[in-house]
Scaffold this motif. Structure first.
Motif, PDB file in Angstrom:
ATOM      1  N   UNK A  32       0.827  -1.205   0.000  1.00  0.00           N
ATOM      2  CA  UNK A  32       0.000   0.000   0.000  1.00  0.00           C
ATOM      3  C   UNK A  32       0.864   1.259   0.000  1.00  0.00           C
ATOM      4  N   UNK A  33       1.980   1.222   0.704  1.00  0.00           N
ATOM      5  CA  UNK A  33       2.885   2.385   0.715  1.00  0.00           C
ATOM      6  C   UNK A  33       3.404   2.669  -0.690  1.00  0.00           C
ATOM      7  N   UNK A  34       3.722   1.614  -1.424  1.00  0.00           N
ATOM      8  CA  UNK A  34       4.187   1.786  -2.805  1.00  0.00           C
ATOM      9  C   UNK A  34       3.084   2.396  -3.670  1.00  0.00           C
ATOM     10  N   UNK A  35       1.837   1.983  -3.428  1.00  0.00           N
ATOM     11  CA  UNK A  35       0.712   2.540  -4.181  1.00  0.00           C
ATOM     12  C   UNK A  35       0.520   4.013  -3.865  1.00  0.00           C
ATOM     13  N   UNK A  84      -8.801  15.414   0.176  1.00  0.00           N
ATOM     14  CA  UNK A  84      -8.090  15.231   1.446  1.00  0.00           C
ATOM     15  C   UNK A  84      -8.131  13.802   1.984  1.00  0.00           C
ATOM     16  N   UNK A  85      -9.163  13.054   1.629  1.00  0.00           N
ATOM     17  CA  UNK A  85      -9.293  11.682   2.124  1.00  0.00           C
ATOM     18  C   UNK A  85      -8.507  10.679   1.284  1.00  0.00           C
ATOM     19  N   UNK A  86      -7.854  11.183   0.230  1.00  0.00           N
ATOM     20  CA  UNK A  86      -7.088  10.308  -0.651  1.00  0.00           C
ATOM     21  C   UNK A  86      -5.626  10.702  -0.720  1.00  0.00           C
ATOM     22  N   UNK A  87      -5.208  11.609   0.182  1.00  0.00           N
ATOM     23  CA  UNK A  87      -3.788  11.968   0.248  1.00  0.00           C
ATOM     24  C   UNK A  87      -2.958  10.758   0.641  1.00  0.00           C
ATOM     25  N   UNK A  88      -3.557   9.873   1.440  1.00  0.00           N
ATOM     26  CA  UNK A  88      -2.958   8.578   1.760  1.00  0.00           C
ATOM     27  C   UNK A  88      -4.019   7.513   1.486  1.00  0.00           C
ATOM     28  N   UNK A 118      -8.243  -0.429  -7.636  1.00  0.00           N
ATOM     29  CA  UNK A 118      -9.388   0.382  -7.224  1.00  0.00           C
ATOM     30  C   UNK A 118      -8.916   1.684  -6.595  1.00  0.00           C
ATOM     31  N   UNK A 119      -7.893   1.615  -5.745  1.00  0.00           N
ATOM     32  CA  UNK A 119      -7.351   2.809  -5.105  1.00  0.00           C
ATOM     33  C   UNK A 119      -6.834   3.801  -6.145  1.00  0.00           C
ATOM     34  N   UNK A 120      -6.088   3.304  -7.133  1.00  0.00           N
ATOM     35  CA  UNK A 120      -5.568   4.175  -8.191  1.00  0.00           C
ATOM     36  C   UNK A 120      -6.712   4.842  -8.951  1.00  0.00           C
ATOM     37  N   UNK A 121      -7.765   4.088  -9.209  1.00  0.00           N
ATOM     38  CA  UNK A 121      -8.922   4.620  -9.929  1.00  0.00           C
ATOM     39  C   UNK A 121      -9.601   5.709  -9.104  1.00  0.00           C
TER      40      UNK A 121
END
Length: 344
Positions: free
Chosen positions: A138-141, A230-234, A214-217
């Motif tokens: 996840x950190x890499x993503x 703001x909820x997708x900064x991480x 899904x996260x990337x999308x």
């Protein structure tokens, strides 16, 4: 929890549950969760299921609903009243946020289909079995540049998961900015639900690659909906929801007099997930519109745990335990299972 006749406390077998504080007669309405924290209507049913009350058009002898938002799209309603209540519940700007969100999802999905035609989504080959390895993935993503990443194809379930996640992000945004959280149905309450992330990935190794796509999308969608950025900064918010999706959501079924039939989507009712499972449950659930309601099925004694059933309790004990372990990540130790296993 106010004056309701139960409290939440730790169970002897781990985690927390709901326990009666007084004698409760059969047929008592214990708890109502008025609306889900997050939900998604399967894309193929979006025109057939009301976005507010979840009414199914075919139950009303209709082929589809035709009332939409004045601003934005992607949500249909069975009546103007449901549309207006949906907008009012969202406190002002939810229509614009959701309209932009749905438009962005549909636009990017079409672009993805064209650019990814014939491609096969890459999978994580090595199975992830430790929390450190999962965190590293996840950190890499998170470090990856959104604009430089190629668009990877998502299947229909993944696109529905995108919409489910975005509904959670919109709800968190509204709760944070408008203070709209219902009791026991806020972000802090969601975080108290069981985190099944590692168990889910261990049991289904392909899921991690799917969740990263899904996260990337979803991060791309944030460019079109700044309120969600703001909820997708991480990845923390997305991970928190996905980790609790498995084992804590409820299928959204057609309300039929013959019983559950067509599954139309799924919803996360946070307070509803505080009811644990028992193979001889003393509580039943019932959906009324968008609300989830819980009734006692028999008289309940003080300090008795209040439980629903997660599965078909008519199945044999071995089948019940297998399904609970596979999909809810626990070994059932209820009295019925122990008795049928010959342990008591």
């Amino acid at each position: 929890m106010g004056s309701i006749p139960f409290i939440r406390k730790a169970t002897w077998y781990g985690g927390r549950g709901l326990f009666a504080t007084e004698p409760i007669p059969a047929g008592t309405l214990l708890h109502t969760c008025p609306a889900p924290y997050a939900s998604v209507i399967y894309r193929i049913f979006r025109k057939e299921v009301c976005g507010h009350c979840f009414a199914y058009a075919f139950d009303a002898r209709r082929s589809a609903w035709n009332i939409k938002l004045a601003v934005g799209g992607g949500v249909w309603f069975c009546s103007e009243q449901c549309r207006d209540e949906w907008v009012r519940d969202g406190v002002g700007n939810v229509g614009e946020v959701v309209g932009a969100m749905n438009a962005a999802v549909d636009k990017l999905a079409k672009s993805m289909d064209k650019r990814a035609a014939g491609q096969t989504s890459p999978e994580v080959v090595a199975a992830v079995t430790t929390q450190d390895a999962l965190d590293s993935a996840w950190a890499a993503a998170e470090r990856a540049s959104v604009s430089d990443q190629p668009i990877q194809p998502l299947n229909e379930l993944e696109l529905d998961t995108v919409r489910f996640l975005l509904s959670a992000l919109v709800r968190r945004h509204l709760d944070d900015t408008m203070r709209t959280a219902a009791p026991l149905n806020g972000w802090a309450d969601l975080l108290e639900l069981q985190d099944n992330e590692l168990a889910y990935v261990r049991g289904r190794p392909h899921v991690l690659a799917s969740h990263l796509r899904i996260f990337a999308f979803v991060r791309r969608i944030a460019a079109a909906v700044p309120a969600l950025a703001p909820y997708l900064a991480t990845a923390a918010t997305v991970r928190a929801v996905l980790a609790r999706d498995q084992g804590n959501v409820f299928g959204m079924y057609e309300l039929s007099t013959q019983g559950d039939s067509e599954m139309l989507g799924w919803s996360m009712y946070v307070s509803a997930s505080y009811f644990n499972h028992d193979c001889a449950p003393n509580v039943r659930k019932e959906r009324l519109g968008r609300a989830m309601m819980f009734y006692t099925t028999r008289d309940v004694s003080p300090d008795e745990e209040l439980c629903i059933s997660y599965i078909d309790v008519a199945d044999a004990v071995a089948d019940r335990r297998k399904e609970l372990s596979l999909n809810w990540y626990f070994d059932c130790v209820c009295k019925r299972c122990e008795r049928e296993l010959g342990n008591i």
